[in-house]
Each structure stands twice: as C-alpha cells, then as structure tokens.
Design a protein around this motif. Structure first.
Motif, PDB file in Angstrom:
ATOM      1  N   LEU A  94       0.810  -1.213   0.000  1.00  0.00           N
ATOM      2  CA  LEU A  94       0.000   0.000   0.000  1.00  0.00           C
ATOM      3  C   LEU A  94       0.845   1.265   0.000  1.00  0.00           C
ATOM      4  CD1 LEU A  94      -2.665  -1.106   2.647  1.00  0.00           C
ATOM      5  CD2 LEU A  94      -2.875  -1.178   0.161  1.00  0.00           C
ATOM      6  N   GLU A  95       1.883   1.292   0.823  1.00  0.00           N
ATOM      7  CA  GLU A  95       2.650   2.524   1.018  1.00  0.00           C
ATOM      8  C   GLU A  95       4.146   2.335   0.796  1.00  0.00           C
ATOM      9  OE1 GLU A  95       1.102   5.224   1.436  1.00  0.00           O
ATOM     10  OE2 GLU A  95      -0.896   4.553   2.008  1.00  0.00           O
ATOM     11  N   CYS A 118      -0.005  -0.642  -4.988  1.00  0.00           N
ATOM     12  CA  CYS A 118      -1.418  -0.354  -5.255  1.00  0.00           C
ATOM     13  C   CYS A 118      -1.686   1.083  -4.833  1.00  0.00           C
ATOM     14  CB  CYS A 118      -2.312  -1.330  -4.486  1.00  0.00           C
ATOM     15  SG  CYS A 118      -4.042  -1.214  -4.918  1.00  0.00           S
ATOM     16  N   SER A 120      -4.121   3.131  -5.539  1.00  0.00           N
ATOM     17  CA  SER A 120      -5.505   3.426  -5.166  1.00  0.00           C
ATOM     18  C   SER A 120      -6.073   2.264  -4.374  1.00  0.00           C
ATOM     19  CB  SER A 120      -6.352   3.659  -6.423  1.00  0.00           C
ATOM     20  OG  SER A 120      -7.726   3.719  -6.082  1.00  0.00           O
ATOM     21  N   ARG A 121      -6.522   2.525  -3.174  1.00  0.00           N
ATOM     22  CA  ARG A 121      -7.078   1.447  -2.364  1.00  0.00           C
ATOM     23  C   ARG A 121      -8.381   0.920  -2.946  1.00  0.00           C
ATOM     24  NH1 ARG A 121      -5.213   2.281   3.888  1.00  0.00           N
ATOM     25  NH2 ARG A 121      -3.147   3.079   3.389  1.00  0.00           N
ATOM     26  N   ASP A 122      -9.022   1.696  -3.818  1.00  0.00           N
ATOM     27  CA  ASP A 122     -10.227   1.208  -4.478  1.00  0.00           C
ATOM     28  C   ASP A 122      -9.902   0.069  -5.429  1.00  0.00           C
ATOM     29  OD1 ASP A 122     -11.791   3.051  -3.165  1.00  0.00           O
ATOM     30  OD2 ASP A 122     -11.737   4.516  -4.786  1.00  0.00           O
ATOM     31  N   TRP A 124      -7.454  -2.157  -4.799  1.00  0.00           N
ATOM     32  CA  TRP A 124      -6.710  -3.176  -4.049  1.00  0.00           C
ATOM     33  C   TRP A 124      -7.231  -4.583  -4.329  1.00  0.00           C
ATOM     34  CZ3 TRP A 124      -8.736  -6.248   0.004  1.00  0.00           C
ATOM     35  CH2 TRP A 124      -7.790  -7.051   0.661  1.00  0.00           C
ATOM     36  N   GLU A 141      -0.843  -6.657   1.640  1.00  0.00           N
ATOM     37  CA  GLU A 141      -1.157  -5.769   2.746  1.00  0.00           C
ATOM     38  C   GLU A 141      -2.645  -5.426   2.679  1.00  0.00           C
ATOM     39  OE1 GLU A 141       2.386  -3.149   4.333  1.00  0.00           O
ATOM     40  OE2 GLU A 141       1.819  -2.530   2.307  1.00  0.00           O
ATOM     41  N   PRO A 143      -5.750  -3.058   3.537  1.00  0.00           N
ATOM     42  CA  PRO A 143      -6.017  -1.671   3.935  1.00  0.00           C
ATOM     43  C   PRO A 143      -7.074  -1.612   5.037  1.00  0.00           C
ATOM     44  CG  PRO A 143      -7.180  -2.173   1.917  1.00  0.00           C
ATOM     45  CD  PRO A 143      -6.335  -3.380   2.226  1.00  0.00           C
ATOM     46  N   ALA A 146     -11.268  -2.702   4.763  1.00  0.00           N
ATOM     47  CA  ALA A 146     -11.431  -3.545   3.578  1.00  0.00           C
ATOM     48  C   ALA A 146     -12.875  -4.029   3.520  1.00  0.00           C
ATOM     49  CB  ALA A 146     -10.475  -4.736   3.635  1.00  0.00           C
ATOM     50  N   ALA A 173      -5.619  -1.852  10.474  1.00  0.00           N
ATOM     51  CA  ALA A 173      -6.488  -2.717   9.685  1.00  0.00           C
ATOM     52  C   ALA A 173      -6.562  -4.096  10.327  1.00  0.00           C
ATOM     53  CB  ALA A 173      -5.976  -2.822   8.253  1.00  0.00           C
TER      54      ALA A 173
END
Length: 227
Positions: A94-95, A118, A120-122, A124, A141, A143, A146, A173
């Motif tokens: 993610l980061e 990734c 954009s978490r949308d 993921w 990972e 988010p 989720a 999370a």
C-alpha cells in the motif's frame, strides 16, 4: 505442463490498461507445480511449527501483530518457502513498506518475486485477485476498512486457483475474512544482548499459531531470524 485455470470470477470494470498489465505479469509467472500437489513444504523452524509442515494450496493465511513485532518477517518467510521451490510469488503493498532488502534477508528469491504498488485502495481487491490468477502465493497488505464483499471474493479466488493468499493487515487494519491459518507475531528477544555481547545478529520471535483442521488447537512457537 500447464494447468488450464477455471473461468475467473467477475471483477470490477476499472482501468483496463492496469488490469491488462497485471494479467501479463500473472501469465509470465504461472506456477510450475502441478495442481494435484496440494501442499507447499515450509522448511526450518517455521515449517516445524506449522501443521503438517506446509502451506495448503487454495487457502488464506492471516499474519498479524503489533508494529515491530515481526509480522512482516513471518510473512516473508512464507514467501521464501514458496520461491525456494521454483514457484512465483507476488506482493501487493500500500505505502511502499515491503522492502526488497528485508525480503532477501528472509530468503526470498527476488528473481521470482514481483511487488506491485497499489496506489488506489479502491483497486486493491482487483489487483490481488488478478495476481492470484497466475502466481502461487500473493502477500497482500490489507487496507483499513477492507470491504467484506471484496474479502469474500478473494478467499473464493484463492480457493479456485489453488493459490495461497497471505493477508498482512496494515496498521489500523484487520483481516475480516476466513483464514485456514492465523499467525500472530508477538515480538521477541535479542540473544546477543542477553549474553552480554551487544551484537544484534539474531532475534527470536514468538509466534502464536491457530486456525482450522490440524491447526484448530492454538499453540506457540519461537522462530530465530537474522537481525
């Protein structure tokens, strides 16, 4: 000889170019082990601690622990076990926190390990699902917040593809879905300090293992890892 996969479950129609690139990665790295070989042997102390000393294809392993407790190291050890057999693995980060240097120290064969950021978490869930189509193990990972529906579909996708999904919740999370194995890292000690040597060459991690079937009875284990 390759094994023809079942028809994939429907995915959200987002960003066709990104989806095409992920499918290209998956296609290049399809597992070399026949589907009938349902287990992936894990060697060393971690393997001794796992039920049957192996990971089962088509399952989810949830790896958790407080920040700095060693959860990422445990997850990388699972990746290393898979790449050691000549199989491919991938990570969805993610980061940018999943460092390749740490992966290499854990024994991961980097030439068979793809890392996908990734942004954009949308996207993921779509990213994880696409990689499950083509690699033996996906370290993802998770988010915060989720979506339950996405999680259920990923569990089903891993089962359909005979892949292993290692869910590593990001800070704040949790993995809200089904898991055959749950590994919780609880930190540990540095023997070099205890002996008065002052050398942080090795750390002993405490790990609680629980789950279903052979892992239904929770137990603890200690794992040694390089500092």
């Amino acid at each position: 000889m390759g094994v023809t996969p079942a028809a994939p479950a429907a995915l959200p129609r987002r960003d066709p170019e990104t989806r095409a690139r992920l499918r290209e990665i998956a296609g290049r790295s399809r597992p070399v082990t026949l589907a009938r070989e349902q287990s992936l042997t894990v060697t060393g102390r971690l393997g001794e601690a796992l039920p049957l000393g192996a990971l089962q294809r088509g399952t989810v392993v949830a790896v958790d622990g407080a920040r700095g407790a060693g959860a990422t190291s445990v997850a990388f050890s699972l990746v290393a076990a898979v790449t050691a057999t000549g199989e491919w693995a991938a990570a969805v980060e993610l980061e940018g926190t999943l460092g390749l240097e740490a992966a290499a120290r854990a024994g991961v064969a980097l030439e068979r390990f793809a890392v996908v950021r990734c942004g954009s978490r949308d996207r993921w869930a779509t990213t994880v699902a696409t990689l499950l189509d083509g690699v033996t193990l996906v370290l993802a990972e998770v988010p915060p917040h989720a979506r339950a529906g996405d999680v259920r579909r990923l569990v089903a996708r891993a089962r359909e593809r005979g892949a292993v999904l290692v869910a590593l919740p990001a800070p704040g999370a949790r993995w809200p879905g089904d898991a055959t194995l749950r590994l919780v890292a609880a930190g540990g000690c540095w023997p070099g300090l205890a002996r008065g040597g002052g050398l942080l060459e090795e750390r002993v991690l405490r790990l609680t293992i629980s789950g279903k079937g052979a892992a239904a009875r929770a137990h603890e284990a200690e794992l040694a890892r390089a500092g």
